[in-house]
Design an enzyme around this catalytic site. Structure first.
Site, PDB file in Angstrom:
ATOM      1  N   PRO A  89       0.941  -1.196  -0.092  1.00  0.00           N
ATOM      2  CA  PRO A  89       0.043   0.180  -0.067  1.00  0.00           C
ATOM      3  C   PRO A  89       0.878   1.188   0.069  1.00  0.00           C
ATOM      4  CG  PRO A  89      -0.405  -1.179   2.070  1.00  0.00           C
ATOM      5  CD  PRO A  89       0.718  -1.970   1.277  1.00  0.00           C
ATOM      6  N   GLU A 116       1.501  -8.626   8.458  1.00  0.00           N
ATOM      7  CA  GLU A 116       1.566  -6.945   8.631  1.00  0.00           C
ATOM      8  C   GLU A 116       2.492  -6.335   7.724  1.00  0.00           C
ATOM      9  OE1 GLU A 116      -1.202  -7.665  10.845  1.00  0.00           O
ATOM     10  OE2 GLU A 116      -0.497  -5.573  10.518  1.00  0.00           O
ATOM     11  N   ARG A 154      -2.334  -8.788 -20.685  1.00  0.00           N
ATOM     12  CA  ARG A 154      -3.175  -8.726 -22.013  1.00  0.00           C
ATOM     13  C   ARG A 154      -2.532  -7.578 -22.837  1.00  0.00           C
ATOM     14  NH1 ARG A 154      -6.797  -4.924 -21.686  1.00  0.00           N
ATOM     15  NH2 ARG A 154      -8.564  -6.016 -22.420  1.00  0.00           N
ATOM     16  N   ASP A 169      -8.860  -0.017 -25.190  1.00  0.00           N
ATOM     17  CA  ASP A 169      -8.992  -0.221 -23.821  1.00  0.00           C
ATOM     18  C   ASP A 169      -9.659   1.194 -23.154  1.00  0.00           C
ATOM     19  OD1 ASP A 169      -6.893  -2.540 -22.489  1.00  0.00           O
ATOM     20  OD2 ASP A 169      -8.664  -2.699 -23.267  1.00  0.00           O
TER      21      ASP A 169
HETATM   22  C1  4FV Z   1      -1.350  -4.096  -1.250  1.00  0.00           C
HETATM   23  C2  4FV Z   1      -2.103  -2.945  -1.859  1.00  0.00           C
HETATM   24  C3  4FV Z   1      -1.542  -4.479   0.209  1.00  0.00           C
HETATM   25  C4  4FV Z   1      -0.216  -4.949   2.933  1.00  0.00           C
HETATM   26  C5  4FV Z   1       0.055  -6.236   4.034  1.00  0.00           C
HETATM   27  C6  4FV Z   1      -0.137  -7.247   1.964  1.00  0.00           C
HETATM   28  C7  4FV Z   1      -0.910  -6.123   1.953  1.00  0.00           C
HETATM   29  C8  4FV Z   1       0.083  -7.501   3.416  1.00  0.00           C
HETATM   30  N1  4FV Z   1      -0.541  -4.709  -2.160  1.00  0.00           N
HETATM   31  N2  4FV Z   1      -1.417  -2.871  -3.288  1.00  0.00           N
HETATM   32  N3  4FV Z   1      -2.832  -2.066  -1.300  1.00  0.00           N
HETATM   33  N4  4FV Z   1      -0.645  -5.494   0.516  1.00  0.00           N
HETATM   34  O1  4FV Z   1      -2.468  -3.810   0.629  1.00  0.00           O
HETATM   35  O2  4FV Z   1      -0.507  -3.920  -3.350  1.00  0.00           O
HETATM   36  O3  4FV Z   1       1.501  -7.969   3.661  1.00  0.00           O
END
Ligand code: 4FV
Length: 254
Positions: A89, A116, A154, A169
């Site tokens: 994130p 986490e 794709r 697209d």
């Molecule tokens: C995430 C997102 C995401 C965070 C902790 C996986 C999680 C756990 N990945 N975009 N939004 N990953 O939330 O790509 O490890």
């Protein structure tokens, strides 16, 4: 793009994408070779532990650095060099430009976190970039890796039935897609726009351009700010307007 490596505690989840839909078929046919790596295979302790409690306390667990590092180094020891992309994130939010950038690479290496997150020292020493699929938290990076894989595969030549469709697209050129219709021509007393039954392909193209512009203006004005109305769109909407005697709003100009 010919190869995707995914580092994941759930290889069976990622492998299950093979064979599903156009992108799954591309992996099953080997157009894109998919390789899954499980950090648990790089543990040394009898419990094969890949996570541990967080220093400083707090909820949840953190992925241990050693098994992850050994796994990443094994992936990097194979084939051509490629950036290690962590899905998290905190990353650059994926959009069409990001997909185009990733699609232009010969190899992707996708690192999926769980718990986490991953010990920060792995991100500092062995990860080259971080991508996010949106501002929300997933229980693991695998769903994000699946999104990246689908969007990138794709874009590869020969994956979609005909090249044209990727070019049409949504977001290509910063526009939402135009409406689509198929048989029956009248359904629950709703008729397909007559222009689409006209066989007049130039007029149909103008209608699709104007509809895409209209929708983009309605639903994603931010895209119009980034990708202003083009002369082609303006001409199409004006001609469409004059054909239908339609007001500019109906032709996407206003
Ligand atoms: C995430 C997102 C995401 C965070 C902790 C996986 C999680 C756990 N990945 N975009 N939004 N990953 O939330 O790509 O490890």
């Amino acid at each position: 793009m010919r190869r995707i490596d995914v580092i994941t505690l759930f290889p069976e989840w990622v492998e299950s994408l093979k064979g599903l839909g156009v992108t799954g078929r591309a992996m099953a046919q080997g157009t894109i070779s998919l390789h899954c790596w499980n950090p648990r295979d790089f543990t040394e302790d009898v419990h094969r532990s890949v996570d541990d409690r967080p220093y400083g306390g707090g909820p949840g667990m953190v992925m241990r650095p050693e098994p992850l590092a050994r796994c990443i180094e094994a992936v990097l020891a194979e084939d051509i060099a490629a950036p290690v992309s962590f899905l998290g994130p905190q990353g650059r939010v994926l959009d069409h430009d990001g997909v185009s950038e990733l699609a232009g690479r010969a190899r992707l290496i996708l690192l999926c976190g769980r718990y986490e997150g991953v010990d920060e020292r792995v991100l500092q020493t062995l990860v080259d970039e971080e991508w996010s699929i949106g501002d929300y938290v997933l229980s693991g990076g695998e769903p994000a890796a699946a999104v990246v894989m689908d969007a990138v595969i794709r874009q590869q030549p020969g994956v979609l039935g005909h090249e044209e469709s990727a070019l049409r697209d949504s977001f290509v050129g910063g526009r939402l897609d135009c409406p689509h219709y198929t048989r029956p021509a009248s359904w629950r007393s709703r008729d397909v726009p007559e222009v689409l039954l006209s066989g007049d392909h130039a007029r149909i193209e103008r209608w699709r351009l104007a509809e895409a512009l209209h929708r983009t203006r309605q639903q994603r004005p931010d895209l119009l700010a980034r990708y202003p109305v083009s002369e082609v769109e303006r001409a199409a909407a004006k001609k469409l307007g004059s054909e239908k005697g339609a007001k500019p709003s109906e032709s996407g100009l206003k």
